[in-house]
Design an enzyme around this catalytic site. Sequence first.
Site, PDB file in Angstrom:
ATOM      1  N   MET A  31       7.707  65.147  28.339  1.00  0.00           N
ATOM      2  CA  MET A  31       8.568  66.132  27.682  1.00  0.00           C
ATOM      3  C   MET A  31       9.962  65.542  27.467  1.00  0.00           C
ATOM      4  O   MET A  31      10.942  66.282  27.284  1.00  0.00           O
ATOM      5  CB  MET A  31       8.640  67.408  28.519  1.00  0.00           C
ATOM      6  CG  MET A  31       7.271  68.077  28.644  1.00  0.00           C
ATOM      7  SD  MET A  31       7.342  69.844  28.924  1.00  0.00           S
ATOM      8  CE  MET A  31       8.203  69.913  30.476  1.00  0.00           C
ATOM      9  N   GLY A  37      10.687  57.107  36.374  1.00  0.00           N
ATOM     10  CA  GLY A  37       9.334  57.571  36.696  1.00  0.00           C
ATOM     11  C   GLY A  37       8.457  57.531  35.453  1.00  0.00           C
ATOM     12  O   GLY A  37       7.322  57.025  35.479  1.00  0.00           O
ATOM     13  N   HIS A  38       8.989  58.038  34.341  1.00  0.00           N
ATOM     14  CA  HIS A  38       8.243  57.976  33.078  1.00  0.00           C
ATOM     15  C   HIS A  38       7.980  56.518  32.684  1.00  0.00           C
ATOM     16  O   HIS A  38       6.880  56.158  32.256  1.00  0.00           O
ATOM     17  CB  HIS A  38       9.032  58.638  31.945  1.00  0.00           C
ATOM     18  CG  HIS A  38       9.246  60.117  32.099  1.00  0.00           C
ATOM     19  ND1 HIS A  38      10.492  60.680  32.271  1.00  0.00           N
ATOM     20  CD2 HIS A  38       8.376  61.158  32.092  1.00  0.00           C
ATOM     21  CE1 HIS A  38      10.375  61.995  32.357  1.00  0.00           C
ATOM     22  NE2 HIS A  38       9.109  62.315  32.249  1.00  0.00           N
ATOM     23  N   GLN A  62       3.919  75.998  28.162  1.00  0.00           N
ATOM     24  CA  GLN A  62       3.840  75.890  29.621  1.00  0.00           C
ATOM     25  C   GLN A  62       5.039  76.485  30.334  1.00  0.00           C
ATOM     26  O   GLN A  62       5.160  76.384  31.555  1.00  0.00           O
ATOM     27  CB  GLN A  62       3.601  74.437  30.049  1.00  0.00           C
ATOM     28  CG  GLN A  62       4.773  73.494  29.835  1.00  0.00           C
ATOM     29  CD  GLN A  62       4.364  72.060  30.108  1.00  0.00           C
ATOM     30  OE1 GLN A  62       3.566  71.471  29.391  1.00  0.00           O
ATOM     31  NE2 GLN A  62       4.910  71.468  31.164  1.00  0.00           N
ATOM     32  N   GLU A 149       1.526  61.183  39.687  1.00  0.00           N
ATOM     33  CA  GLU A 149       1.105  61.954  40.871  1.00  0.00           C
ATOM     34  C   GLU A 149       2.202  62.929  41.310  1.00  0.00           C
ATOM     35  O   GLU A 149       1.979  63.771  42.164  1.00  0.00           O
ATOM     36  CB  GLU A 149       0.758  60.987  42.018  1.00  0.00           C
ATOM     37  CG  GLU A 149      -0.505  60.212  41.735  1.00  0.00           C
ATOM     38  CD  GLU A 149      -0.918  59.280  42.858  1.00  0.00           C
ATOM     39  OE1 GLU A 149      -0.093  59.015  43.763  1.00  0.00           O
ATOM     40  OE2 GLU A 149      -2.074  58.802  42.818  1.00  0.00           O
ATOM     41  N   LYS A 150       3.367  62.808  40.715  1.00  0.00           N
ATOM     42  CA  LYS A 150       4.438  63.779  40.985  1.00  0.00           C
ATOM     43  C   LYS A 150       3.928  65.196  40.689  1.00  0.00           C
ATOM     44  O   LYS A 150       4.222  66.141  41.396  1.00  0.00           O
ATOM     45  CB  LYS A 150       5.636  63.433  40.086  1.00  0.00           C
ATOM     46  CG  LYS A 150       6.632  64.537  39.862  1.00  0.00           C
ATOM     47  CD  LYS A 150       7.719  64.466  40.875  1.00  0.00           C
ATOM     48  CE  LYS A 150       8.785  65.528  40.767  1.00  0.00           C
ATOM     49  NZ  LYS A 150       8.809  66.366  39.632  1.00  0.00           N
ATOM     50  N   SER A 186      12.917  63.295  38.414  1.00  0.00           N
ATOM     51  CA  SER A 186      12.470  64.431  37.604  1.00  0.00           C
ATOM     52  C   SER A 186      13.514  64.686  36.534  1.00  0.00           C
ATOM     53  O   SER A 186      14.719  64.519  36.783  1.00  0.00           O
ATOM     54  CB  SER A 186      12.346  65.674  38.499  1.00  0.00           C
ATOM     55  OG  SER A 186      12.291  66.832  37.702  1.00  0.00           O
TER      56      SER A 186
HETATM   57  P1  AMP Z   1       7.260  65.471  32.229  1.00  0.00           P
HETATM   58  O1  AMP Z   1       8.112  64.809  31.198  1.00  0.00           O
HETATM   59  O2  AMP Z   1       8.038  66.022  33.371  1.00  0.00           O
HETATM   60  O3  AMP Z   1       6.289  66.451  31.634  1.00  0.00           O
HETATM   61  O4  AMP Z   1       6.377  64.337  32.875  1.00  0.00           O
HETATM   62  C1  AMP Z   1       5.592  63.488  32.078  1.00  0.00           C
HETATM   63  C2  AMP Z   1       4.762  62.626  32.978  1.00  0.00           C
HETATM   64  O5  AMP Z   1       5.600  61.879  33.848  1.00  0.00           O
HETATM   65  C3  AMP Z   1       3.833  63.459  33.896  1.00  0.00           C
HETATM   66  O6  AMP Z   1       2.586  62.797  33.996  1.00  0.00           O
HETATM   67  C4  AMP Z   1       4.567  63.448  35.215  1.00  0.00           C
HETATM   68  O7  AMP Z   1       3.722  63.602  36.329  1.00  0.00           O
HETATM   69  C5  AMP Z   1       5.183  62.062  35.178  1.00  0.00           C
HETATM   70  N1  AMP Z   1       6.323  61.965  36.089  1.00  0.00           N
HETATM   71  C6  AMP Z   1       7.371  62.802  36.170  1.00  0.00           C
HETATM   72  N2  AMP Z   1       8.186  62.420  37.165  1.00  0.00           N
HETATM   73  C7  AMP Z   1       7.636  61.315  37.722  1.00  0.00           C
HETATM   74  C8  AMP Z   1       7.983  60.457  38.806  1.00  0.00           C
HETATM   75  N3  AMP Z   1       9.082  60.649  39.516  1.00  0.00           N
HETATM   76  N4  AMP Z   1       7.177  59.420  39.093  1.00  0.00           N
HETATM   77  C9  AMP Z   1       6.036  59.205  38.367  1.00  0.00           C
HETATM   78  N5  AMP Z   1       5.636  59.984  37.342  1.00  0.00           N
HETATM   79  C10 AMP Z   1       6.430  61.025  37.030  1.00  0.00           C
END
Ligand code: AMP
Length: 273
Positions: A31, A37-38, A62, A149-150, A186
Amino acid sequence: MQIIRTLDELNENLKSVWENDNELLAYVPTMGALHSGHISLVKKAQEIAQKTLVSIFVNPLQFSLTEDFSSYPRTYEEDIVKLLAAGADFLYYPDFDQAYIESIKKVKASEELSASLCGASRPGHFDGVCSIVNHFFELIKPDFAVFGEKDYQQLKILEDMLLCQQSIIELVPGKIFREESGLAMSSRNNYLSEEEKLLAANIYKLLSEEKKKLEDSTLEPISEMIDSALINIKEKLLEFGFDVDYVDFKWSRIFVAVKVGSTRLIDNIEIIF
Ligand code: AMP
């Protein structure tokens, strides 16, 4: 990096990848408001496939009406710089409007898997995730999809969705990437002040302490040890002043969701017995 906005552009760009048996495609849905992390997921994607595609789309399906859809951080320019540096091949940044989103096929998350944890506190959230991820899968037709896995419950629910669909897409998990303080990265950390970030680092500290105690313990029965670990964590989180949504154990992991001010944070840790 090819930046793709429309469905026509998506089909044009991916045609040669789809047709080339020697080119596997790994997909990283996000998103946006990208952090390391991404990017760690993009690196994972590059390890397993010849081509990587990242999508950025803040999925309205969501978010509930009381959640932060409109204020969710949007940092598109910075995101592009990070993806260029990481060497992603494609960025899909669609401009779906409300009518389009409402028209996509709705996919329900497994009731069993979404009954607890975030599913219990965010009704409909995982249905929204499944619907949009399923739609992106149909458009992108990747060989692999990399998820962090977050969001472990999300990962399990999507794994189940793919299994039910007898899909050939392979879901690949990526480890939780953390700040030096231990705070799980995050996009929502953008909402936190420096002081709140320091406070939030205690979540991982508590999880790590209880993990060590559980893994070192020779006492039986283990279910009682786990219960007391959950109680300990909850009590300490409350002492720190967190608004605790849940502390729970599932899939051999301890899961935590709290609020710091109005910011919801989640984390989890694996316990290896
Ligand atoms: P989001 O942009 O928050 O929807 O996350 C996109 C992807 O990045 C999802 O698969 C999340 O689980 C992953 N993600 C978010 N934060 C982390 C993190 N700290 N470490 C690893 N993957 C992450």
